[in-house]
Design an enzyme around this catalytic site. Structure first.
Site, PDB file in Angstrom:
ATOM      1  N   GLU A  85       0.806  -1.222   0.000  1.00 20.03           N
ATOM      2  CA  GLU A  85       0.000   0.000   0.000  1.00 20.03           C
ATOM      3  C   GLU A  85       0.841   1.275   0.000  1.00 20.03           C
ATOM      4  OE1 GLU A  85      -4.171  -0.543   1.569  1.00 20.03           O
ATOM      5  OE2 GLU A  85      -2.900  -1.017   3.303  1.00 20.03           O
ATOM      6  N   HIS A 104      -0.130   5.358   7.990  1.00 18.68           N
ATOM      7  CA  HIS A 104      -1.287   4.494   7.686  1.00 18.68           C
ATOM      8  C   HIS A 104      -1.395   3.420   8.762  1.00 18.68           C
ATOM      9  CE1 HIS A 104      -4.135   1.852   5.909  1.00 18.68           C
ATOM     10  NE2 HIS A 104      -3.238   0.916   5.617  1.00 18.68           N
TER      11      HIS A 104
END
Lengths: 248, 248, 248, 248
Positions: A85, A104
């Site tokens: 990601e 994140h």
């Protein structure tokens, strides 16, 4: 012959160590578990960013920090794996020159606010950056059924568009992203988002549908000012804990 | 003269150590307390499985690992006691050749979903394996009033039938069982089930009866794919913690 | 030439060490995180008080303790920074000669009671000092939109007026302040306020709108008596933990 | 000349050490904090019991164990202070010859069940001893407004009468008492009561007024049988933790 993008140039060992420490801080504060990642824009090359190889945040050392271009290609892989990601990071750095650090995470307390029709609000002054509103990115709106991961550039762009001018966005059935102008502020905001989520769960239950006197927009802007200093005071504490355990 | 079943053959010390470590990992992650157990199918003999003697998971060492046949008879008791509920393990291994590891636990956050008429759902991608539905085994349906334990073959068969083709089932007023194709995946799923339960408690409270945008069936299947890798990344972290404390 | 106010005179190293330890105790008990502060009135000079420089409570040492007059001016700054919200402390000491110690914190469990229309009550005997009622200070009533901080004398006066004759007050979207006649009692009360908040969240949810048999006013007064002794017993435990880690 | 009652005779150092360890176990498991106490009936003299002097449970050593008669008079004070609420213990030992160990605590999760009209039930097999019903002692019924403490013989008698033939009772706005035939079972039950309370909070919230499939009476009796063994398995783990830290 190497197809890797060029490096933005050497980075001081203090900056590298601080970024590695940020991973461990986020794990120690319960923001990340075995998953999640934090990055920082290259201090001298705004088209590059720094992030650890794909591994559990609590284990990151300075030797695990890699460099990426904003298309999320590693400049110095040396066989090291990359987070699936990483596109979250590159696309935010492209879209938002004012952001220099991105976290994140999948904090359990935060996930519920991406699943139901209740907006996250700023429950107290330290979480003031939330007062402007917290968008929720539902990946299925544009991409249909997926594995939920922001795992390519198109998804990264869509996420960054959803976040817009905010410094935070939630991801439906997945997690959240908190950003800031410096590593210290982004880490502070990620930690405070997790704390604020717990406070809001208690508050919503207690309110039983009644009014919640959260920070309003104007208070949010005013209260966010002193939080730059608060972020540094927190960092001093959290960074010391890492140093005590690692000697870097 | 020994009535014990034959062993399936020697098992590498790494596999034994990993299984012992799995007990300690589940305790460290709050999935088990002084109770609960994890087993693994014998790598070379599918009709045998490995599990510790009856003891608190946090204390298990490689020397405590025993071998059982699928009728849950110890191959090498040497006076060591067996878990009363080992029948859960043997009957699952009989019914489900695709399952090679089983975790049984009483996580406080998970028990409520076996007591009320609210189904556990997958609140985020890492818990995707829950998206297919989570059966609840009520032992009283077939066996009337009992001590609630799956303590013989008939009860083990009934439990395995209730679980069916899923990799998880809850047990009314008792606990839950999470399974996987490998030890690492079963441990990951047991940990994520506990995390998902906490997320769902918060989410249900926040939703106040409104819609919860959990993973749907298709997203559940797609998101479960990358979780094999996530399981290994978590294992790397959790296994290291055990090694740091035990030197095995 | 030094414009700093005169010191109230030397203070024994035991008192200084206990005050530094109080910061660490409050951090260890989850009352403060990287933020919050505890002060004590000067034992020989009621117009002076002692408090650490601006830093994370878990890191405070005896060398960080500073002295202030009741206008919150440092007597011995030596370049050390002061907490922005020291005005809470000075104005309470001015208004309330019976109070000799003040704790300011942002405990997540306590904040909700400053955001909704549910009063904090004493859920059990150890939190009896709450039974008389817990005022909520909304800084916006008098000062409009602010950064939420009690960062000058006027705001400190307004806060102390809101607290009135109580030994506690909450601050809307911010935190709380707990006070006592001694450092040990103020620390005990701050800890018990946090515990009581958690108990009350559970109780309100369980009651579902029904009656809560909290301490009534008379029980509150009677039960607060033995808490002086309880505060000392707790202090013995918590103080030892700090001493074991710091050797002071 | 000594007015103290006669001792029931010497007690083995193992029994004394186990009782001291029980205090630390209860603190480590979150059942007690700086307050609460555990006692054991004298193994050879049923009219005597053993309990630590008045101090924080986490600090108790074998040297702190004192002996009392059932009127709660110390046999060997030597200047050591006694718990104000020792009357709970003596009066239970008088009324209930089958009980040989008593734990008194203020666990935050348990207190709510003494404040509202919701009965504690057995949420899972390990807490089966709760299935028979959990009385709530409201000291104000007989004694009016008090400091809430069971601090004399009359109050101890009233509490023991309220508990009746059960092995547990809650105290309104105060805490709870869990008992057992052995120290190990009483400690196990105190720990499981705290866990059960947390499970029940989650379950009640999830049920939203719907049915909760708790253990019924018959299941409660049946499931309590294997818990004797479970108590010993837990004890092995918890006792080892104390031994590792204290060498006794």
């Amino acid at each position: 012959m190497n197809d890797e993008p060029l490096s933005g140039g050497p980075v001081s060992s203090d900056i590298i160590a601080d970024l590695a420490a940020a991973s461990r801080i986020l794990a120690a504060q319960g923001v990340v578990d075995a998953y999640g990642h934090v990055s920082q824009r290259h201090p001298d090359a705004p088209e590059r960013y720094l992030m650890s190889r794909s591994m559990a945040p609590a284990l990151v050392t300075p030797y695990d920090i890699m460099e990426y271009n904003l298309d999320n290609e590693a400049c110095d892989a040396n066989g090291r794996g990359s987070f699936l990601e990483r596109f979250i990071h590159g696309e935010i750095y492209k879209a938002r020159p004012d952001i220099n650090s991105v976290v994140h995470s999948h904090s359990p307390s935060v996930i519920p606010f991406g699943l139901v029709d209740v907006k996250m609000q700023a429950m107290f002054h330290n979480a003031a950056f939330l007062a402007g509103g917290v968008p929720v990115f539902d990946i299925s709106k544009k991409f249909g059924a997926t594995d939920m991961l922001v795992s390519d550039g198109d998804k990264g762009v869509a996420f960054a568009e959803c976040m817009g001018i905010k410094d935070i966005a939630l991801m439906r059935a997945h997690g959240s992203v908190a950003c800031g102008p410096t590593l210290q502020v982004a880490v502070f905001r990620a930690i405070l988002t997790e704390v604020n989520a717990r406070v809001q769960h208690w508050t919503v239950a207690l309110s039983d549908g009644g009014k919640i006197a959260a920070l309003d927009d104007e208070e949010g802007v005013l209260a966010d000012g002193p939080n730059k200093g608060a972020a540094l005071r927190g960092w001093e504490l959290w960074r010391k804990d890492v140093r005590d355990k690692t000697n870097w």
